[in-house]
Design a protein around this motif. Structure first.
Motif, PDB file in Angstrom:
ATOM      1  N   MET A 284     -42.331  -5.057  -0.745  1.00 22.57           N
ATOM      2  CA  MET A 284     -43.610  -4.433  -1.076  1.00 22.57           C
ATOM      3  C   MET A 284     -44.623  -5.476  -1.531  1.00 22.57           C
ATOM      4  O   MET A 284     -45.785  -5.471  -1.122  1.00 22.57           O
ATOM      5  N   LEU A 285     -44.176  -6.398  -2.387  1.00 22.54           N
ATOM      6  CA  LEU A 285     -45.083  -7.428  -2.892  1.00 22.54           C
ATOM      7  C   LEU A 285     -45.513  -8.367  -1.761  1.00 22.54           C
ATOM      8  O   LEU A 285     -46.676  -8.796  -1.701  1.00 22.54           O
ATOM      9  N   ALA A 286     -44.587  -8.661  -0.873  1.00 24.12           N
ATOM     10  CA  ALA A 286     -44.929  -9.521   0.258  1.00 24.12           C
ATOM     11  C   ALA A 286     -45.955  -8.841   1.156  1.00 24.12           C
ATOM     12  O   ALA A 286     -46.935  -9.456   1.588  1.00 24.12           O
ATOM     13  N   PHE A 287     -45.732  -7.582   1.447  1.00 26.51           N
ATOM     14  CA  PHE A 287     -46.640  -6.840   2.319  1.00 26.51           C
ATOM     15  C   PHE A 287     -48.028  -6.726   1.697  1.00 26.51           C
ATOM     16  O   PHE A 287     -49.044  -6.797   2.403  1.00 26.51           O
ATOM     17  N   SER A 288     -48.083  -6.558   0.382  1.00 26.89           N
ATOM     18  CA  SER A 288     -49.373  -6.396  -0.298  1.00 26.89           C
ATOM     19  C   SER A 288     -50.163  -7.693  -0.365  1.00 26.89           C
ATOM     20  O   SER A 288     -51.390  -7.678  -0.534  1.00 26.89           O
ATOM     21  N   GLY A 289     -49.493  -8.842  -0.244  1.00 28.27           N
ATOM     22  CA  GLY A 289     -50.174 -10.124  -0.333  1.00 28.27           C
ATOM     23  C   GLY A 289     -50.535 -10.510  -1.749  1.00 28.27           C
ATOM     24  O   GLY A 289     -51.374 -11.395  -1.966  1.00 28.27           O
ATOM     25  N   CYS A 290     -49.890  -9.895  -2.731  1.00 30.51           N
ATOM     26  CA  CYS A 290     -50.210 -10.147  -4.134  1.00 30.51           C
ATOM     27  C   CYS A 290     -49.327 -11.262  -4.707  1.00 30.51           C
ATOM     28  O   CYS A 290     -48.297 -11.610  -4.135  1.00 30.51           O
ATOM     29  N   TYR A 291     -49.735 -11.775  -5.846  1.00 32.27           N
ATOM     30  CA  TYR A 291     -49.006 -12.863  -6.505  1.00 32.27           C
ATOM     31  C   TYR A 291     -48.830 -12.503  -7.981  1.00 32.27           C
ATOM     32  O   TYR A 291     -49.744 -11.970  -8.610  1.00 32.27           O
ATOM     33  N   TYR A 292     -47.641 -12.824  -8.546  1.00 33.70           N
ATOM     34  CA  TYR A 292     -47.327 -12.389  -9.896  1.00 33.70           C
ATOM     35  C   TYR A 292     -46.870 -13.522 -10.809  1.00 33.70           C
ATOM     36  O   TYR A 292     -46.082 -13.320 -11.722  1.00 33.70           O
ATOM     37  N   GLY A 293     -47.350 -14.722 -10.561  1.00 33.94           N
ATOM     38  CA  GLY A 293     -47.124 -15.819 -11.496  1.00 33.94           C
ATOM     39  C   GLY A 293     -45.792 -16.499 -11.396  1.00 33.94           C
ATOM     40  O   GLY A 293     -45.367 -17.185 -12.339  1.00 33.94           O
ATOM     41  N   GLY A 294     -45.094 -16.362 -10.279  1.00 32.61           N
ATOM     42  CA  GLY A 294     -43.770 -16.963 -10.125  1.00 32.61           C
ATOM     43  C   GLY A 294     -43.789 -18.368  -9.555  1.00 32.61           C
ATOM     44  O   GLY A 294     -42.717 -18.912  -9.218  1.00 32.61           O
ATOM     45  N   GLY A 295     -44.977 -18.961  -9.421  1.00 27.63           N
ATOM     46  CA  GLY A 295     -45.073 -20.333  -8.956  1.00 27.63           C
ATOM     47  C   GLY A 295     -44.763 -20.506  -7.479  1.00 27.63           C
ATOM     48  O   GLY A 295     -44.774 -19.550  -6.687  1.00 27.63           O
ATOM     49  N   ASP A 296     -44.444 -21.733  -7.102  1.00 28.58           N
ATOM     50  CA  ASP A 296     -44.182 -22.054  -5.696  1.00 28.58           C
ATOM     51  C   ASP A 296     -42.975 -21.300  -5.148  1.00 28.58           C
ATOM     52  O   ASP A 296     -42.939 -20.940  -3.962  1.00 28.58           O
ATOM     53  N   LYS A 297     -42.004 -21.076  -5.999  1.00 30.80           N
ATOM     54  CA  LYS A 297     -40.806 -20.351  -5.548  1.00 30.80           C
ATOM     55  C   LYS A 297     -41.166 -18.945  -5.085  1.00 30.80           C
ATOM     56  O   LYS A 297     -40.720 -18.501  -4.016  1.00 30.80           O
ATOM     57  N   GLU A 298     -41.979 -18.245  -5.882  1.00 30.17           N
ATOM     58  CA  GLU A 298     -42.397 -16.894  -5.513  1.00 30.17           C
ATOM     59  C   GLU A 298     -43.234 -16.920  -4.234  1.00 30.17           C
ATOM     60  O   GLU A 298     -43.030 -16.092  -3.331  1.00 30.17           O
ATOM     61  N   ARG A 299     -44.167 -17.856  -4.153  1.00 27.65           N
ATOM     62  CA  ARG A 299     -45.017 -17.938  -2.968  1.00 27.65           C
ATOM     63  C   ARG A 299     -44.183 -18.173  -1.709  1.00 27.65           C
ATOM     64  O   ARG A 299     -44.437 -17.580  -0.647  1.00 27.65           O
ATOM     65  N   TYR A 300     -43.177 -19.035  -1.818  1.00 24.65           N
ATOM     66  CA  TYR A 300     -42.334 -19.326  -0.659  1.00 24.65           C
ATOM     67  C   TYR A 300     -41.517 -18.093  -0.254  1.00 24.65           C
ATOM     68  O   TYR A 300     -41.468 -17.734   0.932  1.00 24.65           O
ATOM     69  N   GLU A 301     -40.869 -17.452  -1.244  1.00 29.78           N
ATOM     70  CA  GLU A 301     -40.007 -16.312  -0.942  1.00 29.78           C
ATOM     71  C   GLU A 301     -40.802 -15.160  -0.328  1.00 29.78           C
ATOM     72  O   GLU A 301     -40.385 -14.568   0.678  1.00 29.78           O
ATOM     73  N   LEU A 302     -41.939 -14.828  -0.931  1.00 33.87           N
ATOM     74  CA  LEU A 302     -42.739 -13.727  -0.405  1.00 33.87           C
ATOM     75  C   LEU A 302     -43.367 -14.115   0.941  1.00 33.87           C
ATOM     76  O   LEU A 302     -43.516 -13.269   1.832  1.00 33.87           O
ATOM     77  N   GLY A 303     -43.709 -15.397   1.090  1.00 38.75           N
ATOM     78  CA  GLY A 303     -44.262 -15.855   2.361  1.00 38.75           C
ATOM     79  C   GLY A 303     -43.276 -15.721   3.500  1.00 38.75           C
ATOM     80  O   GLY A 303     -43.639 -15.357   4.627  1.00 38.75           O
ATOM     81  N   GLU A 304     -42.008 -15.999   3.227  1.00 35.51           N
ATOM     82  CA  GLU A 304     -40.964 -15.861   4.254  1.00 35.51           C
ATOM     83  C   GLU A 304     -40.802 -14.398   4.676  1.00 35.51           C
ATOM     84  O   GLU A 304     -40.598 -14.095   5.853  1.00 35.51           O
TER      85      GLU A 304
END
Length: 535
Positions: A284-304
């Protein structure tokens, strides 16, 4: 009794007072005495009128209900119950001019449907498929569920929904069969012709573009069938949508019984509870394109994860949040509920898959609401048979959320919309939609204000988002969320109001019983041994 009669009656009754007054040379005329008596009666009437007009307020205060006032100073809002819920009811009966369904032999052919997405997205597709079959005068073959979506669930229709009930309930509207007859399939000599219609297609499109193909091919398959029918339809077709969604699509007995078992367990601990559709899973978070402060790790995981959808545009997370398109974090959901007036002893049922960030993300919500439950914590090892099937797990969550006293959505997704519509149709139970656009700015400034100020601002933000029956105008929004053609309004009746609040403090709300039987009636469930054990 008229004013003149009251005055005459009062004067006769007060003759001894007049005689006494005359003897002491204090003359008091009859009109003055009557005036005093009428003044007293007026005060009494004014007081009793005030009590009656505020009966709802007093009854809730005595019952310990939680209240807050609207920003414009109107009547207070009970956060647990809708003020005028008894004035509205679901009405989807077919009209006298809605012709009965044709028989299979007289239909224009067989319509095959491939649904798409998760359980509730597929539910919208199934609902619309019935209406399309009606428009085409076709025989509907029981739809195929999606086995290839993100959730990879290989459940078939009969694993989720009661097929026999589905076919029999719709018998007067649309002919439905389990499969295309072998004789017809052999006569075709090749696989069924497939089409994908544009999204939100009008009935005219189906008549002009799809019907000729159906008549020529005799068997037609519509693929990726989700939101392929217009939102605004003729009233009789809208009512058919409601009959499908709220009556014909009944879960299988094992799912109904298991979901109801969880409801019974939580109600043994609490007279009332909130259900939250948290929708904070990574997809859901990946589809929404939102970011929640998890740094590069979060950006990479949701980007994948985002790579799984080829057509998703590049989005600015900050802009998306400012526009209210990002789900609230679990902590923000908890803050909103506490600011609205729900206390920390409130029981919370959270419908969710694997939450992004795991226990660390959930911890602040659990601190705000220690009575925190999920299907896993309520069911334990009994849930194991359902674990491999995301759609069956979603169906269990659906039942518990539908039965809750208050339902809180955290996104504008399919389950949120369908449940909001169901709760409007089935008893008008409160559904809270976070006004994310206004709340996002408020959460960012949370540390700059005291709690009372924050709470007052949250209540102001949520005015119009608390699930009141007339919050949304007919024709606005998705029909599945606000089925206006299927909601009727009764004339105001004082006895209804009194009966409603006489039952407010009862241990079991009648609406809970009504919704409970919705998952078990119309079958032999009431006499079933498993039902007797359950209750």
């Amino acid at each position: 009794m008229g004013v003149a009669k009251v005055c005459k009656y009062t004067c006769v009754k007060q003759q001894h007072l007049l005689i006494s007054c005359c003897s002491s040379r204090r003359w008091i005329s009859c009109t003055k005495v009557c005036g005093l008596m009428l003044f007293a009666l007026g005060l009494i009437s004014l007081f009793t009128g005030h009590v009656v007009s505020n009966l709802e307020l007093y009854s809730h205060r005595l019952a310990g209900g939680a209240w807050f006032y609207k920003q414009d100073g109107d009547a207070p809002i009970d956060i647990w119950k809708l003020m005028y819920s008894t004035s509205y009811y679901g009405c989807s009966e077919r009209g006298p001019r809605f012709a009965s369904a044709v028989n299979v032999r007289s239909s224009n052919g067989y319509l095959l449907i491939e649904t798409s997405g998760g359980l509730n997205q597929q539910r919208t597709g199934i609902t619309d498929a019935v209406v399309v079959a009606r428009i085409l005068n076709a025989t509907l073959v029981v739809p195929e569920l999606d086995h290839h979506s993100f959730w990879k669930d290989d459940s078939d229709f009969f694993n989720i929904f009661d097929v026999k009930w589905f076919i029999s309930y719709l018998g007067k509207d649309v002919p439905v069969v389990k499969r295309v007859p072998e004789k017809v399939m052999r006569s075709m000599g090749k696989p069924p012709y497939t089409m994908r219609v544009p999204r939100k297609s009008e009935p005219e499109y189906y008549l002009d573009q799809v019907l000729p193909v159906l008549l020529k091919r005799r068997v037609l398959q519509l693929t990726k069938f989700d939101f392929r029918l217009a939102n605004d339809l003729d009233e009789e077709l809208q009512k058919l949508r409601c009959r499908v969604n709220y009556h014909a699509l009944r879960f299988t007995k094992p799912i109904r019984n298991f979901g109801q078992k969880l409801v019974v367990r939580i109600r043994k601990m609490a007279r009332r509870f909130i259900a939250v559709h948290l929708r904070f899973e990574p997809d859901m978070l990946a589809f929404s394109g939102c970011y929640y402060g998890g740094g590069d790790k979060e950006r990479y995981e949701l980007g994948e994860i985002r790579k799984r959808w080829d057509t998703l545009p590049e989005l600015n997370p900050d802009e998306e949040r400012m526009q209210g398109r990002c789900p609230l974090t679990p902590h923000e959901v908890g803050l909103m509920l506490r600011a609205l007036g729900f206390k920390n002893d409130t029981y919370l049922y959270v419908a969710s898959g694997e939450v992004h960030g795991g226990e660390k993300t959930l911890h602040p919500l659990k601190e705000l609401f220690p009575n925190f439950y999920t299907k896993k914590t309520l069911a334990g090892d009994e849930l194991k048979p359902f674990l491999p099937y995301s759609s069956r797990l979603a169906a269990i969550d659906y039942i518990v959320c539908d039965e809750s006293d208050v339902f809180v959505t955290n996104n504008n997704g399919n389950m949120a919309k369908i449940l909001a519509g169901s709760r409007r149709y089935m008893g008008n139970k409160r559904t809270i939609r976070p006004n994310a656009k206004r709340l996002s700015a408020l959460f960012m400034a949370r540390n700059k204000m005291d709690w009372d100020t924050f709470s007052r601002k949250v209540k102001s933000c949520q005015s119009g988002f608390m699930g009141e029956p007339e919050e949304m105008r007919p024709g606005r929004g998705e029909f599945h969320e606000f089925p206006s053609s299927c909601i009727c309004k009764t004339q105001f009746n004082h006895s209804n109001l009194i009966d409603k609040y006489n039952n407010h403090t009862s241990l079991v709300n009648p609406s809970h019983l009504d919704s409970r039987y919705r998952y078990i009636h119309n079958s032999s469930d009431l006499n079933d041994k498993s039902f007797q054990k359950l209750y």
